[in-house]
Design a protein around this motif. Structure first.
Motif, PDB file in Angstrom:
ATOM      1  N   TRP A  78      34.426  55.956  38.163  1.00 30.27           N
ATOM      2  CA  TRP A  78      33.606  54.793  37.856  1.00 30.27           C
ATOM      3  C   TRP A  78      32.879  54.295  39.103  1.00 30.27           C
ATOM      4  CZ3 TRP A  78      33.265  54.205  32.846  1.00 30.27           C
ATOM      5  CH2 TRP A  78      34.337  54.573  32.039  1.00 30.27           C
ATOM      6  N   ARG A  79      31.899  53.463  38.864  1.00 30.49           N
ATOM      7  CA  ARG A  79      31.121  52.866  39.949  1.00 30.49           C
ATOM      8  C   ARG A  79      32.047  52.118  40.904  1.00 30.49           C
ATOM      9  NH1 ARG A  79      26.621  49.384  37.746  1.00 30.49           N
ATOM     10  NH2 ARG A  79      25.915  51.480  37.227  1.00 30.49           N
ATOM     11  N   GLY A  80      31.727  52.194  42.163  1.00 29.57           N
ATOM     12  CA  GLY A  80      32.485  51.487  43.193  1.00 29.57           C
ATOM     13  C   GLY A  80      31.626  51.357  44.422  1.00 29.57           C
ATOM     14  N   PRO A  81      32.180  50.783  45.503  1.00 31.83           N
ATOM     15  CA  PRO A  81      31.398  50.568  46.714  1.00 31.83           C
ATOM     16  C   PRO A  81      30.749  51.843  47.269  1.00 31.83           C
ATOM     17  CG  PRO A  81      33.516  49.459  46.890  1.00 31.83           C
ATOM     18  CD  PRO A  81      33.555  50.292  45.641  1.00 31.83           C
ATOM     19  N   GLY A  82      31.441  52.980  47.143  1.00 33.42           N
ATOM     20  CA  GLY A  82      30.898  54.219  47.681  1.00 33.42           C
ATOM     21  C   GLY A  82      30.196  55.084  46.658  1.00 33.42           C
ATOM     22  N   ALA A  83      30.079  54.598  45.416  1.00 33.40           N
ATOM     23  CA  ALA A  83      29.462  55.404  44.357  1.00 33.40           C
ATOM     24  C   ALA A  83      28.697  54.518  43.373  1.00 33.40           C
ATOM     25  CB  ALA A  83      30.535  56.207  43.634  1.00 33.40           C
ATOM     26  N   PRO A  84      27.613  53.882  43.829  1.00 30.18           N
ATOM     27  CA  PRO A  84      26.873  52.970  42.949  1.00 30.18           C
ATOM     28  C   PRO A  84      26.153  53.671  41.805  1.00 30.18           C
ATOM     29  CG  PRO A  84      25.710  53.265  45.019  1.00 30.18           C
ATOM     30  CD  PRO A  84      27.037  53.977  45.158  1.00 30.18           C
ATOM     31  N   GLU A  85      26.027  54.992  41.863  1.00 33.07           N
ATOM     32  CA  GLU A  85      25.313  55.733  40.814  1.00 33.07           C
ATOM     33  C   GLU A  85      26.186  56.042  39.602  1.00 33.07           C
ATOM     34  OE1 GLU A  85      27.503  58.771  43.152  1.00 33.07           O
ATOM     35  OE2 GLU A  85      26.412  56.963  43.665  1.00 33.07           O
ATOM     36  N   LEU A  86      27.495  55.861  39.717  1.00 35.53           N
ATOM     37  CA  LEU A  86      28.405  56.162  38.610  1.00 35.53           C
ATOM     38  C   LEU A  86      28.419  55.019  37.595  1.00 35.53           C
ATOM     39  CD1 LEU A  86      31.350  57.779  40.597  1.00 35.53           C
ATOM     40  CD2 LEU A  86      29.564  58.928  39.296  1.00 35.53           C
ATOM     41  N   PRO A  87      28.918  55.294  36.365  1.00 35.41           N
ATOM     42  CA  PRO A  87      28.926  54.248  35.338  1.00 35.41           C
ATOM     43  C   PRO A  87      29.840  53.082  35.707  1.00 35.41           C
ATOM     44  CG  PRO A  87      29.769  56.348  34.467  1.00 35.41           C
ATOM     45  CD  PRO A  87      29.438  56.575  35.891  1.00 35.41           C
ATOM     46  N   ASP A  88      29.431  51.895  35.273  1.00 37.39           N
ATOM     47  CA  ASP A  88      30.220  50.681  35.499  1.00 37.39           C
ATOM     48  C   ASP A  88      31.130  50.464  34.288  1.00 37.39           C
ATOM     49  OD1 ASP A  88      31.242  48.132  35.826  1.00 37.39           O
ATOM     50  OD2 ASP A  88      29.369  47.346  36.637  1.00 37.39           O
ATOM     51  N   PRO A  89      32.461  50.403  34.472  1.00 37.42           N
ATOM     52  CA  PRO A  89      33.352  50.238  33.326  1.00 37.42           C
ATOM     53  C   PRO A  89      33.111  48.934  32.574  1.00 37.42           C
ATOM     54  CG  PRO A  89      34.578  50.051  35.377  1.00 37.42           C
ATOM     55  CD  PRO A  89      33.195  50.490  35.732  1.00 37.42           C
ATOM     56  N   HIS A  90      32.556  47.929  33.239  1.00 41.37           N
ATOM     57  CA  HIS A  90      32.268  46.664  32.562  1.00 41.37           C
ATOM     58  C   HIS A  90      31.255  46.861  31.430  1.00 41.37           C
ATOM     59  CE1 HIS A  90      33.606  45.154  36.613  1.00 41.37           C
ATOM     60  NE2 HIS A  90      34.474  44.590  35.784  1.00 41.37           N
ATOM     61  N   ASP A  91      30.391  47.882  31.543  1.00 37.67           N
ATOM     62  CA  ASP A  91      29.390  48.140  30.500  1.00 37.67           C
ATOM     63  C   ASP A  91      30.021  48.648  29.212  1.00 37.67           C
ATOM     64  OD1 ASP A  91      27.460  47.421  32.343  1.00 37.67           O
ATOM     65  OD2 ASP A  91      26.952  49.490  32.885  1.00 37.67           O
TER      66      ASP A  91
END
Length: 96
Positions: A78-91
């Motif tokens: 999932w998206r995190g500080p080092g991977a902003p391109e990944l999906p956000d679990p909040h979505d």
């Protein structure tokens, strides 16, 4: 965070870093607060009301001249500080 020794300044800083990673993975209303604690064996530490166990192992950096393992294949990250391109679990949260 529980240590079997008095935590060093670097270990206390790691506690803050882990707290940041956890906050990035949680819903906005989840409270994350880490405090380093020292429990020397054979002592124990019971959870206080509202506390949860979370496990994250800190790995030592690999020296430049060390053999490197094959890279991991990203699956279910999932998206995190080092991977902003990944999906956000909040979505993917269904508010109902």
């Amino acid at each position: 965070m529980i240590f079997d020794h008095t935590p060093t300044e670097d270990e206390v800083e790691s506690c803050s870093l882990v707290e940041t990673y956890l906050l990035a993975d949680m819903a906005p209303d989840v409270v994350v607060e880490l405090t380093p604690a020292c429990v020397t064996p054979p002592g124990t530490r019971d959870l206080l009301p509202g506390e949860e166990w979370v496990y994250l192992r800190k790995e030592s950096p690999v020296p430049d001249d060390a053999a490197r393992p094959e890279p991991l294949i990203l699956i279910g990250y999932w998206r995190g500080p080092g991977a902003p391109e990944l999906p956000d679990p909040h979505d993917f949260v269904d508010p109902s």
